[in-house]
Design a protein around this motif. Sequence first.
Motif, PDB file in Angstrom:
ATOM      1  N   GLY A 120       0.787  -1.233   0.000  1.00 38.52           N
ATOM      2  CA  GLY A 120       0.000   0.000   0.000  1.00 38.52           C
ATOM      3  C   GLY A 120       0.816   1.277   0.000  1.00 38.52           C
ATOM      4  N   VAL A 121       0.122   2.368   0.345  1.00 36.22           N
ATOM      5  CA  VAL A 121       0.750   3.695   0.354  1.00 36.22           C
ATOM      6  C   VAL A 121       1.807   3.733   1.457  1.00 36.22           C
ATOM      7  N   SER A 122       3.003   4.268   1.119  1.00 36.87           N
ATOM      8  CA  SER A 122       4.091   4.312   2.101  1.00 36.87           C
ATOM      9  C   SER A 122       4.555   5.752   2.318  1.00 36.87           C
ATOM     10  N   TYR A 123       5.128   5.994   3.489  1.00 38.05           N
ATOM     11  CA  TYR A 123       5.719   7.307   3.763  1.00 38.05           C
ATOM     12  C   TYR A 123       6.852   7.597   2.785  1.00 38.05           C
ATOM     13  N   LYS A 124       7.604   6.537   2.448  1.00 39.77           N
ATOM     14  CA  LYS A 124       8.729   6.697   1.518  1.00 39.77           C
ATOM     15  C   LYS A 124       8.233   7.170   0.145  1.00 39.77           C
ATOM     16  N   GLY A 125       7.109   6.610  -0.290  1.00 38.80           N
ATOM     17  CA  GLY A 125       6.530   7.005  -1.577  1.00 38.80           C
ATOM     18  C   GLY A 125       6.076   8.460  -1.561  1.00 38.80           C
ATOM     19  N   ILE A 126       5.488   8.874  -0.437  1.00 38.52           N
ATOM     20  CA  ILE A 126       5.040  10.269  -0.297  1.00 38.52           C
ATOM     21  C   ILE A 126       6.255  11.205  -0.276  1.00 38.52           C
ATOM     22  N   ASP A 127       7.306  10.794   0.422  1.00 40.21           N
ATOM     23  CA  ASP A 127       8.539  11.604   0.455  1.00 40.21           C
ATOM     24  C   ASP A 127       9.143  11.726  -0.944  1.00 40.21           C
ATOM     25  N   PHE A 128       9.071  10.620  -1.711  1.00 36.84           N
ATOM     26  CA  PHE A 128       9.565  10.644  -3.101  1.00 36.84           C
ATOM     27  C   PHE A 128       8.802  11.698  -3.903  1.00 36.84           C
ATOM     28  N   ALA A 129       7.480  11.734  -3.712  1.00 35.71           N
ATOM     29  CA  ALA A 129       6.654  12.721  -4.420  1.00 35.71           C
ATOM     30  C   ALA A 129       7.028  14.143  -4.002  1.00 35.71           C
ATOM     31  N   ALA A 130       7.190  14.341  -2.685  1.00 31.66           N
ATOM     32  CA  ALA A 130       7.530  15.676  -2.174  1.00 31.66           C
ATOM     33  C   ALA A 130       8.892  16.132  -2.693  1.00 31.66           C
ATOM     34  N   ASP A 131       9.874  15.203  -2.693  1.00 32.44           N
ATOM     35  CA  ASP A 131      11.236  15.541  -3.131  1.00 32.44           C
ATOM     36  C   ASP A 131      11.301  15.871  -4.618  1.00 32.44           C
ATOM     37  N   ASN A 132      10.311  15.371  -5.363  1.00 31.08           N
ATOM     38  CA  ASN A 132      10.316  15.585  -6.815  1.00 31.08           C
ATOM     39  C   ASN A 132       9.219  16.555  -7.266  1.00 31.08           C
ATOM     40  N   ASP A 133       8.756  17.378  -6.313  1.00 32.10           N
ATOM     41  CA  ASP A 133       7.800  18.436  -6.618  1.00 32.10           C
ATOM     42  C   ASP A 133       6.518  17.908  -7.268  1.00 32.10           C
ATOM     43  N   MET A 134       6.014  16.773  -6.728  1.00 32.33           N
ATOM     44  CA  MET A 134       4.753  16.207  -7.222  1.00 32.33           C
ATOM     45  C   MET A 134       3.642  16.566  -6.239  1.00 32.33           C
ATOM     46  N   SER A 135       2.590  17.163  -6.761  1.00 27.63           N
ATOM     47  CA  SER A 135       1.533  17.659  -5.866  1.00 27.63           C
ATOM     48  C   SER A 135       0.237  16.861  -5.964  1.00 27.63           C
ATOM     49  N   LEU A 136       0.223  15.836  -6.823  1.00 28.39           N
ATOM     50  CA  LEU A 136      -0.961  14.965  -6.923  1.00 28.39           C
ATOM     51  C   LEU A 136      -0.512  13.516  -7.052  1.00 28.39           C
ATOM     52  N   ILE A 137      -1.033  12.665  -6.171  1.00 28.07           N
ATOM     53  CA  ILE A 137      -0.789  11.216  -6.267  1.00 28.07           C
ATOM     54  C   ILE A 137      -2.117  10.534  -6.604  1.00 28.07           C
ATOM     55  N   ILE A 138      -2.096   9.736  -7.664  1.00 26.55           N
ATOM     56  CA  ILE A 138      -3.244   8.882  -7.984  1.00 26.55           C
ATOM     57  C   ILE A 138      -2.867   7.484  -7.512  1.00 26.55           C
ATOM     58  N   ALA A 139      -3.497   7.031  -6.422  1.00 26.00           N
ATOM     59  CA  ALA A 139      -3.180   5.718  -5.836  1.00 26.00           C
ATOM     60  C   ALA A 139      -4.169   4.679  -6.345  1.00 26.00           C
ATOM     61  N   LEU A 140      -3.648   3.553  -6.828  1.00 30.80           N
ATOM     62  CA  LEU A 140      -4.470   2.511  -7.438  1.00 30.80           C
ATOM     63  C   LEU A 140      -4.312   1.180  -6.708  1.00 30.80           C
ATOM     64  N   ASP A 141      -5.437   0.494  -6.496  1.00 32.56           N
ATOM     65  CA  ASP A 141      -5.453  -0.811  -5.834  1.00 32.56           C
ATOM     66  C   ASP A 141      -4.947  -0.729  -4.389  1.00 32.56           C
ATOM     67  N   CYS A 142      -4.961   0.448  -3.802  1.00 35.14           N
ATOM     68  CA  CYS A 142      -4.539   0.622  -2.414  1.00 35.14           C
ATOM     69  C   CYS A 142      -4.981   2.012  -1.958  1.00 35.14           C
ATOM     70  N   GLY A 143      -4.883   2.262  -0.658  1.00 34.72           N
ATOM     71  CA  GLY A 143      -5.132   3.607  -0.161  1.00 34.72           C
ATOM     72  C   GLY A 143      -6.375   3.780   0.683  1.00 34.72           C
ATOM     73  N   ILE A 144      -7.321   2.819   0.607  1.00 31.29           N
ATOM     74  CA  ILE A 144      -8.599   3.006   1.298  1.00 31.29           C
ATOM     75  C   ILE A 144      -8.429   3.028   2.821  1.00 31.29           C
ATOM     76  N   LYS A 145      -7.307   2.461   3.313  1.00 32.09           N
ATOM     77  CA  LYS A 145      -7.067   2.486   4.765  1.00 32.09           C
ATOM     78  C   LYS A 145      -5.878   3.378   5.154  1.00 32.09           C
ATOM     79  N   ALA A 146      -5.372   4.144   4.192  1.00 30.91           N
ATOM     80  CA  ALA A 146      -4.148   4.929   4.443  1.00 30.91           C
ATOM     81  C   ALA A 146      -4.471   6.286   5.070  1.00 30.91           C
ATOM     82  N   ILE A 147      -5.152   6.273   6.199  1.00 31.84           N
ATOM     83  CA  ILE A 147      -5.621   7.516   6.829  1.00 31.84           C
ATOM     84  C   ILE A 147      -4.454   8.401   7.253  1.00 31.84           C
ATOM     85  N   GLU A 148      -3.490   7.827   8.004  1.00 32.60           N
ATOM     86  CA  GLU A 148      -2.346   8.615   8.490  1.00 32.60           C
ATOM     87  C   GLU A 148      -1.447   9.053   7.330  1.00 32.60           C
TER      88      GLU A 148
END
Length: 564
Positions: A120-148
């Motif tokens: 599922g969605v990981s902090y590392k993946g979010i950090d990758f997006a932030a480090d590369n100036d990505m402001s929208l993530i489209i998460a597929l087949d995961c994410g429905i429980k990624a509240i935090e």
Amino acid sequence: MRWTLKPKPDSLKVAQLASSLGVEAPVASLLVQRGIETFEEAKKFFRPSLDDLHDPFLMKDMDLAIERIERAIATNENILVYGDYDVDGTTSVALISSWLKTFYPNVATYIPDRYDEGYGVSYKGIDFAADNDMSLIIALDCGIKAIEKVAYATGKGIDFIICDHHRPGAEIPKAVAILDPKREDCKYPYKELCGCGVGFKLMQAWIQKEGKTIDVLLPYLDLVATAIGADIVPITGENRILAYHGLRVINIAPRQGFKAILEQVKKETLTITDVVFIIAPRINAAGRMKHGLHAVNLLVEENEETAKAFAAEIETYNSERRDTDKVITVEALAQIEELQEQDRFTTVVYNESWHKGVIGIVASRLTETYYRPTLVFTKSGEKLAASARSVRDFDVYDALEACKEYIEQFGGHKYAAGLTLLESQYEDFKQKFEDVVAGSIDSRLLTPEILIDEEIDLEDITPKFHRILKQFAPFGPGNMTPVFLTRNLKDCGFGKCVGGDDLHLKCRLKQGNKPAAIDAIGFNLGPKLNVIGPGSTFKAVYTIDENEWNGNISLQLKLKDVSA
């Protein structure tokens, strides 16, 4: 094996349908069993049409998802397409990223590392997006429980669109849009889409708003069909339409990645079963043995030579996966024998050195052997991770829900799930899981069941009958290959065991004193040779198959079981 003959459908409905379609009663009976009672319903069943797909804007938050993507494109934002490392996740990422790139360049892909980041969605993946100036993530087949995780991304100025099909928890993430037909507040008419299917609905909504026809998305349906087959979702309703057309794309105009896989295994025309057993394991092998991005790269590659190189690499991963899962299965079976746990209501095994990438396959093999709800654990960092598999009609997700006091995190479906827990909680969890299953499962479910569609005579099996049966495909949950029962059978005297260790049963059968005879093969039924011995009368359950020998094609029975 438990033989269960399905109730006979209403004879008047069967007669009316047989008359309106011009088919024999056994065919009409099979259709009525599947909820098809009129000429119009039969036409839609036999000729699945993309025009019958539901309006994607019936899905909760679809309008919000489209608006957010439009805004990202208008303001030149960087978009990250994020998905899980299994077949559904990697095909989803390949689907959405390759489609977006046809009209917008600022698109990157991300698959979490199974070992470093987990499901599922990981902090590392979010950090990758932030480090590369990505402001929208489209998460597929995961994410429905990624509240935090979604809250963490929001703090970094990153929005989420979640396209998932797993069951939500009591609370859902605060994302810009959550597309999940299993949301309680979602009125979408079809609830059984896979993650890739939900991604496809997003694409359908986009082209609908643009005033284009669904035909422009046809080339992408090979990915959707592969995910439908691999994720074992029901092949009914929209899934049937998408799988039907996706298979045609695979067989008529396959993408370079599929073409490269199929050249290696020398297979031409594919059924959904071939997709499940040939294409899916190879796509899965990348995430199991190396990294899921290798699968995405293969699926989006347009250069023939590069695709061949990627496919060869993935074939190596698949060979490693096969060897590894064989070794672990032998060790797991030995552990069950050693602990003398064959009589429990559950199968739960653990070894800290087992490869995390194959424990799901091993869980499936143990379920086949002992036919119990099964969990296979291994060490994952500081915690234990497990794959769960279940038996027909028992909801393993609900059973895990009842044990959640011992679980750190879990998610999944009725028949397959994943979880993590602290090593100190393992023994308590194992006992609780056993208690929950023992207290809630119907003991009959612990014996494998053969569901029989109808009883027929051998003389009903004509080339025309089989020709129509083939049009019931694609087969899968909710629309399984028809299984028949025939009584008063005799072997014509050719019955014998074949294959290594005489594992399989080969015979030629006739019914009563009727002259017609038909060949039959029963895989793993060698030990039942005595049931069909000289002078014996017996009954059999089977599917009908084609056998090709020396260029000649004839019908044969594929025996599932025989009994006196």
